[in-house]
Design a protein around this motif. Structure first.
Motif, PDB file in Angstrom:
ATOM      1  N   ALA A 104       0.434  -0.979  -0.150  1.00  0.00           N
ATOM      2  CA  ALA A 104       0.316  -0.220  -0.653  1.00  0.00           C
ATOM      3  C   ALA A 104       0.758   0.928   0.033  1.00  0.00           C
ATOM      4  CB  ALA A 104      -0.722  -0.175   1.027  1.00  0.00           C
ATOM      5  N   ASP A 105       0.765   2.308  -0.657  1.00  0.00           N
ATOM      6  CA  ASP A 105       1.719   3.354  -1.037  1.00  0.00           C
ATOM      7  C   ASP A 105       0.773   4.697  -1.674  1.00  0.00           C
ATOM      8  OD1 ASP A 105       4.598   3.460  -0.553  1.00  0.00           O
ATOM      9  OD2 ASP A 105       3.691   5.461  -1.363  1.00  0.00           O
ATOM     10  N   VAL A 106       0.319   5.506  -1.095  1.00  0.00           N
ATOM     11  CA  VAL A 106      -0.333   6.805  -1.949  1.00  0.00           C
ATOM     12  C   VAL A 106       0.094   7.213  -3.083  1.00  0.00           C
ATOM     13  CG1 VAL A 106       1.353   8.501  -1.059  1.00  0.00           C
ATOM     14  CG2 VAL A 106      -1.318   8.946  -0.652  1.00  0.00           C
ATOM     15  N   GLU A 107       1.742   7.120  -2.937  1.00  0.00           N
ATOM     16  CA  GLU A 107       2.089   7.741  -4.078  1.00  0.00           C
ATOM     17  C   GLU A 107       2.520   6.758  -5.925  1.00  0.00           C
ATOM     18  OE1 GLU A 107       5.610  10.244  -6.642  1.00  0.00           O
ATOM     19  OE2 GLU A 107       5.557   7.612  -6.500  1.00  0.00           O
ATOM     20  N   PRO A 108       1.541   7.523  -6.340  1.00  0.00           N
ATOM     21  CA  PRO A 108       0.839   7.104  -7.382  1.00  0.00           C
ATOM     22  C   PRO A 108       2.106   5.896  -8.763  1.00  0.00           C
ATOM     23  CG  PRO A 108       1.082   9.448  -7.689  1.00  0.00           C
ATOM     24  CD  PRO A 108       0.882   9.092  -6.529  1.00  0.00           C
ATOM     25  N   VAL A 109       3.207   7.219  -8.753  1.00  0.00           N
ATOM     26  CA  VAL A 109       4.410   6.570  -9.359  1.00  0.00           C
ATOM     27  C   VAL A 109       4.551   5.089  -8.677  1.00  0.00           C
ATOM     28  CG1 VAL A 109       7.271   6.548  -9.723  1.00  0.00           C
ATOM     29  CG2 VAL A 109       5.150   8.192 -10.154  1.00  0.00           C
ATOM     30  N   ALA A 110       4.840   4.623  -7.598  1.00  0.00           N
ATOM     31  CA  ALA A 110       5.256   3.629  -6.345  1.00  0.00           C
ATOM     32  C   ALA A 110       4.204   2.972  -6.932  1.00  0.00           C
ATOM     33  CB  ALA A 110       5.177   3.926  -5.040  1.00  0.00           C
ATOM     34  N   VAL A 111       3.028   3.356  -7.066  1.00  0.00           N
ATOM     35  CA  VAL A 111       1.426   2.228  -7.464  1.00  0.00           C
ATOM     36  C   VAL A 111       2.013   1.716  -8.959  1.00  0.00           C
ATOM     37  CG1 VAL A 111      -0.886   2.360  -7.004  1.00  0.00           C
ATOM     38  CG2 VAL A 111       0.203   3.124  -5.526  1.00  0.00           C
ATOM     39  N   ALA A 112       2.021   2.330 -10.021  1.00  0.00           N
ATOM     40  CA  ALA A 112       1.914   2.424 -10.626  1.00  0.00           C
ATOM     41  C   ALA A 112       3.039   1.081 -11.452  1.00  0.00           C
ATOM     42  CB  ALA A 112       2.037   3.405 -12.243  1.00  0.00           C
ATOM     43  N   LEU A 123      -0.352 -13.970  -6.355  1.00  0.00           N
ATOM     44  CA  LEU A 123      -0.655 -14.164  -4.432  1.00  0.00           C
ATOM     45  C   LEU A 123       0.669 -12.854  -3.767  1.00  0.00           C
ATOM     46  CD1 LEU A 123       1.325 -17.678  -3.866  1.00  0.00           C
ATOM     47  CD2 LEU A 123      -1.148 -16.681  -4.016  1.00  0.00           C
ATOM     48  N   ALA A 124       0.484 -11.450  -5.042  1.00  0.00           N
ATOM     49  CA  ALA A 124       0.694 -10.193  -4.343  1.00  0.00           C
ATOM     50  C   ALA A 124      -0.240  -9.485  -5.035  1.00  0.00           C
ATOM     51  CB  ALA A 124       2.303  -9.961  -4.728  1.00  0.00           C
ATOM     52  N   THR A 125      -0.535  -8.257  -4.561  1.00  0.00           N
ATOM     53  CA  THR A 125      -1.101  -7.327  -5.300  1.00  0.00           C
ATOM     54  C   THR A 125      -0.675  -5.758  -4.692  1.00  0.00           C
ATOM     55  OG1 THR A 125      -2.795  -6.196  -6.292  1.00  0.00           O
ATOM     56  CG2 THR A 125      -3.030  -6.897  -3.373  1.00  0.00           C
ATOM     57  N   VAL A 126      -1.213  -4.373  -4.746  1.00  0.00           N
ATOM     58  CA  VAL A 126      -1.030  -3.350  -4.963  1.00  0.00           C
ATOM     59  C   VAL A 126      -2.217  -2.577  -4.368  1.00  0.00           C
ATOM     60  CG1 VAL A 126      -0.119  -2.364  -6.901  1.00  0.00           C
ATOM     61  CG2 VAL A 126       1.163  -1.504  -4.543  1.00  0.00           C
ATOM     62  N   ILE A 127      -2.451  -1.818  -3.319  1.00  0.00           N
ATOM     63  CA  ILE A 127      -3.669  -0.681  -3.152  1.00  0.00           C
ATOM     64  C   ILE A 127      -3.106   0.997  -3.280  1.00  0.00           C
ATOM     65  CG2 ILE A 127      -5.299  -2.181  -2.837  1.00  0.00           C
ATOM     66  CD1 ILE A 127      -5.000  -0.877   0.254  1.00  0.00           C
ATOM     67  N   GLN A 128      -3.301   1.600  -4.314  1.00  0.00           N
ATOM     68  CA  GLN A 128      -3.358   2.368  -3.680  1.00  0.00           C
ATOM     69  C   GLN A 128      -3.577   3.350  -2.516  1.00  0.00           C
ATOM     70  OE1 GLN A 128      -2.769   6.024  -7.325  1.00  0.00           O
ATOM     71  NE2 GLN A 128      -2.232   7.109  -6.032  1.00  0.00           N
ATOM     72  N   ALA A 129      -3.071   4.099  -1.350  1.00  0.00           N
ATOM     73  CA  ALA A 129      -4.033   4.244  -0.034  1.00  0.00           C
ATOM     74  C   ALA A 129      -2.737   4.774   0.718  1.00  0.00           C
ATOM     75  CB  ALA A 129      -4.741   3.171   0.587  1.00  0.00           C
ATOM     76  N   ASP A 130      -3.777   5.947   1.985  1.00  0.00           N
ATOM     77  CA  ASP A 130      -2.394   6.543   2.635  1.00  0.00           C
ATOM     78  C   ASP A 130      -2.636   5.933   3.533  1.00  0.00           C
ATOM     79  OD1 ASP A 130      -1.549   8.187   4.798  1.00  0.00           O
ATOM     80  OD2 ASP A 130      -1.944   9.833   3.623  1.00  0.00           O
ATOM     81  N   LEU A 131      -2.031   5.843   4.239  1.00  0.00           N
ATOM     82  CA  LEU A 131      -1.832   4.769   5.370  1.00  0.00           C
ATOM     83  C   LEU A 131      -2.445   5.527   7.137  1.00  0.00           C
ATOM     84  CD1 LEU A 131       0.585   4.998   8.286  1.00  0.00           C
ATOM     85  CD2 LEU A 131       2.147   4.538   7.185  1.00  0.00           C
TER      86      LEU A 131
END
Length: 266
Positions: A104-112, A123-131
């Motif tokens: 989970a990260d809020v940074e769009p480049v990290a998520v992309a 078995l692994a995924t990512v979400i764009q979110a602020d902790l």
């Protein structure tokens, strides 16, 4: 990495990003000119910054391997950053191919980039979110579909809480995550600190903090006592909340003014 057609529309190319600066320190390529300029300004003040970033990455690797040895096979990595060599899923799935990971990260480049990297990994995924949006993270479809909250989880908050200001009450956020974790889960975190910085280095630290105030994530360095409080209600494993190079060392990490720890929920 400067092609406007590739850059997510939400990215401000005129403002440095702490996540992309960290990517630069680690030798990554997912950063922009404005990030490199800011990172180099930090390095002129503190030439050991790249070594400190690598040391923090080394702690992440050691912590994940420790949790794997305790039987943890699912991880929630908050403030995960831009993917570089040695990501959590790479470390975990090398030992346990069935290990599950949510970033989970809020940074769009990290998520992309994480999305692209994980496209073929079921078995692994990512979400764009602020902790800080704790319920948004915990109740997201991706988190609930990937992680089983009836079984222990490894919660990772490595090098991220020192970007959460006191006004946003990071202790409240961490308490919410601790509450949501099932018994037998672990929290691993690292956090920058002014403790151990010699008095003649405090002016340099203020100059570094001034650079980070230009980013989307101003830097907040906390004393060990405040960092240890993130583990309230947990059983902190040996050697406790200690300077980063002292936690289960397996190499000669560079000096870094940060405390780290791992705690187990009873």
């Amino acid at each position: 990495m400067e092609e406007a057609g590739w850059v997510p529309s939400s990215v401000d190319l005129d403002r440095p990003s702490a996540a992309r600066m960290y990517d630069y320190y680690l030798g990554g390529s997912h950063n922009f000119a404005v990030d490199r300029e800011a990172a180099k300004a930090v390095e002129r003040i503190y030439p050991g910054m790249s070594g400190a970033a690598r040391a923090n990455r080394s702690f992440l690797r050691r912590a994940v391997r420790y949790l794997l040895a305790q039987g943890i096979d699912q991880f929630l990595d908050l403030g995960s950053g831009i993917p570089t060599v040695g990501n959590v899923h790479e470390i975990a799935q090398q030992t346990n191919p069935r290990a599950r990971v949510v970033y989970a990260d809020v940074e769009p480049v990290a998520v992309a980039h994480s999305s692209a990297l994980l496209a073929d990994n079921p078995l692994a995924t990512v979400i764009q979110a602020d902790l800080r949006a704790t319920d948004t993270v915990l109740n997201s479809d991706e988190v609930r579909a990937t992680l089983d909250f009836t079984r222990p989880i490894g919660l990772l908050m490595v090098g991220v809480l020192h970007f959460v200001p006191d006004s946003d009450d990071p202790h409240r956020a961490v308490a919410r995550y601790r509450e949501a974790l099932p018994s037998g889960s672990y929290l691993a975190l690292s956090h920058g600190s002014l403790e151990g910085v010699p008095e003649d280095g405090l002016d340099d630290t203020e100059r570094v903090k001034a650079i980070y105030r230009r980013t989307d994530s101003p830097l907040v360095l906390r004393p060990r006592e405040e960092i240890a409080a993130f583990f309230t209600g947990l059983e902190v494993v040996e050697p406790g909340v200690v300077p980063l190079p002292e936690w289960h060392p397996d190499s000669d990490d560079a000096y870094i003014s940060a405390y780290v720890g791992v705690g187990r929920k009873p």
